[in-house]
Design a protein around this motif. Structure first.
Motif, PDB file in Angstrom:
ATOM      1  N   SER A 100      39.785 -83.660 -59.699  1.00 22.56           N
ATOM      2  CA  SER A 100      39.249 -82.402 -60.218  1.00 22.56           C
ATOM      3  C   SER A 100      40.243 -81.278 -60.002  1.00 22.56           C
ATOM      4  O   SER A 100      40.632 -80.984 -58.871  1.00 22.56           O
ATOM      5  CB  SER A 100      37.929 -82.080 -59.518  1.00 22.56           C
ATOM      6  OG  SER A 100      37.558 -80.727 -59.748  1.00 22.56           O
ATOM      7  N   GLU A 101      40.630 -80.629 -61.093  1.00 29.43           N
ATOM      8  CA  GLU A 101      41.559 -79.511 -60.987  1.00 29.43           C
ATOM      9  C   GLU A 101      40.950 -78.368 -60.176  1.00 29.43           C
ATOM     10  O   GLU A 101      41.613 -77.735 -59.358  1.00 29.43           O
ATOM     11  CB  GLU A 101      41.941 -79.021 -62.384  1.00 29.43           C
ATOM     12  CG  GLU A 101      42.961 -77.888 -62.373  1.00 29.43           C
ATOM     13  CD  GLU A 101      43.382 -77.475 -63.768  1.00 29.43           C
ATOM     14  OE1 GLU A 101      44.006 -76.400 -63.898  1.00 29.43           O
ATOM     15  OE2 GLU A 101      43.099 -78.220 -64.732  1.00 29.43           O
ATOM     16  N   ALA A 102      39.651 -78.133 -60.397  1.00 29.79           N
ATOM     17  CA  ALA A 102      38.972 -77.066 -59.658  1.00 29.79           C
ATOM     18  C   ALA A 102      38.937 -77.372 -58.165  1.00 29.79           C
ATOM     19  O   ALA A 102      39.140 -76.480 -57.331  1.00 29.79           O
ATOM     20  CB  ALA A 102      37.557 -76.881 -60.194  1.00 29.79           C
ATOM     21  N   ASP A 103      38.686 -78.631 -57.787  1.00 28.56           N
ATOM     22  CA  ASP A 103      38.633 -78.996 -56.375  1.00 28.56           C
ATOM     23  C   ASP A 103      40.021 -78.918 -55.745  1.00 28.56           C
ATOM     24  O   ASP A 103      40.171 -78.496 -54.587  1.00 28.56           O
ATOM     25  CB  ASP A 103      38.070 -80.406 -56.213  1.00 28.56           C
ATOM     26  CG  ASP A 103      36.564 -80.448 -56.401  1.00 28.56           C
ATOM     27  OD1 ASP A 103      35.963 -79.377 -56.619  1.00 28.56           O
ATOM     28  OD2 ASP A 103      35.985 -81.555 -56.327  1.00 28.56           O
ATOM     29  N   ARG A 104      41.042 -79.321 -56.494  1.00 29.87           N
ATOM     30  CA  ARG A 104      42.401 -79.215 -55.965  1.00 29.87           C
ATOM     31  C   ARG A 104      42.767 -77.752 -55.730  1.00 29.87           C
ATOM     32  O   ARG A 104      43.446 -77.416 -54.751  1.00 29.87           O
ATOM     33  CB  ARG A 104      43.404 -79.873 -56.917  1.00 29.87           C
ATOM     34  CG  ARG A 104      43.293 -81.387 -57.007  1.00 29.87           C
ATOM     35  CD  ARG A 104      44.552 -82.015 -57.599  1.00 29.87           C
ATOM     36  NE  ARG A 104      44.877 -81.466 -58.915  1.00 29.87           N
ATOM     37  CZ  ARG A 104      44.413 -81.943 -60.071  1.00 29.87           C
ATOM     38  NH1 ARG A 104      43.588 -82.979 -60.062  1.00 29.87           N
ATOM     39  NH2 ARG A 104      44.763 -81.403 -61.219  1.00 29.87           N
ATOM     40  N   ALA A 105      42.273 -76.872 -56.612  1.00 31.45           N
ATOM     41  CA  ALA A 105      42.539 -75.444 -56.437  1.00 31.45           C
ATOM     42  C   ALA A 105      41.837 -74.910 -55.189  1.00 31.45           C
ATOM     43  O   ALA A 105      42.398 -74.104 -54.435  1.00 31.45           O
ATOM     44  CB  ALA A 105      42.075 -74.676 -57.679  1.00 31.45           C
ATOM     45  N   ARG A 106      40.595 -75.353 -54.936  1.00 29.68           N
ATOM     46  CA  ARG A 106      39.881 -74.919 -53.732  1.00 29.68           C
ATOM     47  C   ARG A 106      40.594 -75.413 -52.480  1.00 29.68           C
ATOM     48  O   ARG A 106      40.713 -74.699 -51.477  1.00 29.68           O
ATOM     49  CB  ARG A 106      38.444 -75.441 -53.747  1.00 29.68           C
ATOM     50  CG  ARG A 106      37.558 -74.732 -54.763  1.00 29.68           C
ATOM     51  CD  ARG A 106      36.085 -74.982 -54.467  1.00 29.68           C
ATOM     52  NE  ARG A 106      35.751 -76.395 -54.505  1.00 29.68           N
ATOM     53  CZ  ARG A 106      34.874 -76.984 -53.706  1.00 29.68           C
ATOM     54  NH1 ARG A 106      34.261 -76.285 -52.764  1.00 29.68           N
ATOM     55  NH2 ARG A 106      34.604 -78.270 -53.827  1.00 29.68           N
ATOM     56  N   ALA A 107      41.070 -76.660 -52.536  1.00 28.25           N
ATOM     57  CA  ALA A 107      41.797 -77.209 -51.391  1.00 28.25           C
ATOM     58  C   ALA A 107      43.075 -76.418 -51.128  1.00 28.25           C
ATOM     59  O   ALA A 107      43.466 -76.212 -49.971  1.00 28.25           O
ATOM     60  CB  ALA A 107      42.119 -78.682 -51.634  1.00 28.25           C
ATOM     61  N   GLN A 108      43.712 -75.941 -52.193  1.00 26.45           N
ATOM     62  CA  GLN A 108      44.946 -75.173 -52.033  1.00 26.45           C
ATOM     63  C   GLN A 108      44.662 -73.818 -51.388  1.00 26.45           C
ATOM     64  O   GLN A 108      45.446 -73.335 -50.563  1.00 26.45           O
ATOM     65  CB  GLN A 108      45.613 -74.964 -53.394  1.00 26.45           C
ATOM     66  CG  GLN A 108      46.978 -74.281 -53.307  1.00 26.45           C
ATOM     67  CD  GLN A 108      47.991 -75.089 -52.511  1.00 26.45           C
ATOM     68  OE1 GLN A 108      48.146 -76.288 -52.732  1.00 26.45           O
ATOM     69  NE2 GLN A 108      48.673 -74.445 -51.569  1.00 26.45           N
ATOM     70  N   VAL A 109      43.509 -73.200 -51.733  1.00 24.28           N
ATOM     71  CA  VAL A 109      43.129 -71.929 -51.106  1.00 24.28           C
ATOM     72  C   VAL A 109      43.006 -72.104 -49.594  1.00 24.28           C
ATOM     73  O   VAL A 109      43.499 -71.287 -48.809  1.00 24.28           O
ATOM     74  CB  VAL A 109      41.799 -71.412 -51.701  1.00 24.28           C
ATOM     75  CG1 VAL A 109      41.261 -70.249 -50.873  1.00 24.28           C
ATOM     76  CG2 VAL A 109      41.998 -70.977 -53.150  1.00 24.28           C
ATOM     77  N   THR A 110      42.352 -73.187 -49.174  1.00 28.88           N
ATOM     78  CA  THR A 110      42.192 -73.452 -47.742  1.00 28.88           C
ATOM     79  C   THR A 110      43.534 -73.768 -47.090  1.00 28.88           C
ATOM     80  O   THR A 110      43.803 -73.345 -45.958  1.00 28.88           O
ATOM     81  CB  THR A 110      41.212 -74.617 -47.531  1.00 28.88           C
ATOM     82  OG1 THR A 110      39.923 -74.241 -48.036  1.00 28.88           O
ATOM     83  CG2 THR A 110      41.068 -74.961 -46.057  1.00 28.88           C
ATOM     84  N   LYS A 111      44.387 -74.501 -47.799  1.00 31.14           N
ATOM     85  CA  LYS A 111      45.711 -74.809 -47.248  1.00 31.14           C
ATOM     86  C   LYS A 111      46.532 -73.540 -47.055  1.00 31.14           C
ATOM     87  O   LYS A 111      47.217 -73.372 -46.044  1.00 31.14           O
ATOM     88  CB  LYS A 111      46.458 -75.777 -48.169  1.00 31.14           C
ATOM     89  CG  LYS A 111      47.804 -76.225 -47.622  1.00 31.14           C
ATOM     90  CD  LYS A 111      48.458 -77.263 -48.518  1.00 31.14           C
ATOM     91  CE  LYS A 111      49.780 -77.724 -47.934  1.00 31.14           C
ATOM     92  NZ  LYS A 111      50.437 -78.736 -48.800  1.00 31.14           N
TER      93      LYS A 111
END
Length: 272
Positions: A100-111
């Motif tokens: 999921s592109e949206a989930d990868r983006a959320r994970a990047q925010v946390t990273k």
């Protein structure tokens, strides 16, 4: 997942007076400097593991058909002096899919916020992780907890928390009028007991009360710090002294003895 963070830096603060809440039976030991408890973060974390509690309570709710509006609410402290979130940050992963592109983006925010890759190990297409708690914590430190305040609100809160913790409320507050002198005496006493040599630093200041429970993708997430506590405890108005040397995770607190005349460190005790 358990991740230990590195050391911390904060300047020593000059403070006019702080208050140590205790029971009157321990008053002589404190005022004489013969028996002063140097605690550790381990002591205050207690036996409650917030991640385990989260899974236990949410599993029970699902099994009974109950609905939990916000699963993160099960992680909020419940009262008492001990705090399972001491020096910890929790991140809830509701769902992350590497596809999921949206989930990868959320994970990047946390990273970006924490430096932790929540999708690490889940890089394959379609792999996912869900309903998981990631727990980050600072190492164990020696600490000494007091309060900035002697208002009715603060006294009532600390008495209620001490009652919940030990079964009886604190009944006296001791003003510490030489904060730097007390912090240095405490540090020297701990070093002497453990056989530490060389230069040593202590850090003192008011505790900061801010969120330490976050959902993945929350850009406001911050790394844990020994001078940060959950807003649930804000009415304690805590002032904390921390000895800036990491100790073993299993290190518990102990009683130490100050050397020399301690009368200049304290003001007149106040009965509560």
């Amino acid at each position: 997942m358990l991740i230990s963070q590195g050391g911390f830096r904060r300047g020593v603060m000059v403070h006019p007076v702080i208050y140590k809440f205790t029971h009157k039976e321990y008053l002589d030991g404190l005022l004489s400097g013969r028996s002063i408890k140097a605690g550790t973060l381990r002591d205050f974390r207690g036996t409650d593991n917030p991640g385990s509690r989260y899974f236990a309570e949410n599993t029970e709710a699902m099994g009974s058909g109950r609905r939990i509006e916000n699963p993160l609410d099960t992680l909020i402290p419940r009262g008492g002096i001990d705090d399972a979130l001491e020096g910890r940050t929790l991140v809830h992963i509701d769902r992350l899919s590497s596809a999921s592109e949206a989930d990868r983006a959320r994970a990047q925010v946390t990273k970006d916020a924490l430096g932790i890759d929540m999708l690490g190990g889940f890089a394959g297409p379609g792999l996912s992780v869900s309903d998981t708690i990631v727990q980050l914590e600072v190492p164990n430190y020696f600490i000494y907890c007091c309060s900035n305040d002697l208002s009715e609100t603060t006294v009532a809160r600390i008495q209620a928390d001490s009652l919940a913790f030990s079964g009886r409320p604190y009944d006296v507050a001791v003003p510490i009028v030489d904060v730097n002198g007390f912090a240095n005496a405490l540090t020297i006493a701990v070093c002497r007991k453990l056989g530490w040599f060389g230069s040593m630093r202590n850090i003192g200041g008011p505790v900061e009360y801010r969120a330490n429970i976050f959902s993945v993708g929350d850009g406001s997430a911050e790394l844990p710090h020994p001078m940060v506590k959950h807003p649930f405890f804000a009415e304690q108005n805590e002032f904390r002294i921390v000895i800036d040397r990491q100790v073993e995770k299993s290190q518990a607190g102990f009683f130490v003895e100050f050397e020399g005349d301690t009368s200049r460190l304290f003001g007149e005790p106040v009965s509560l």
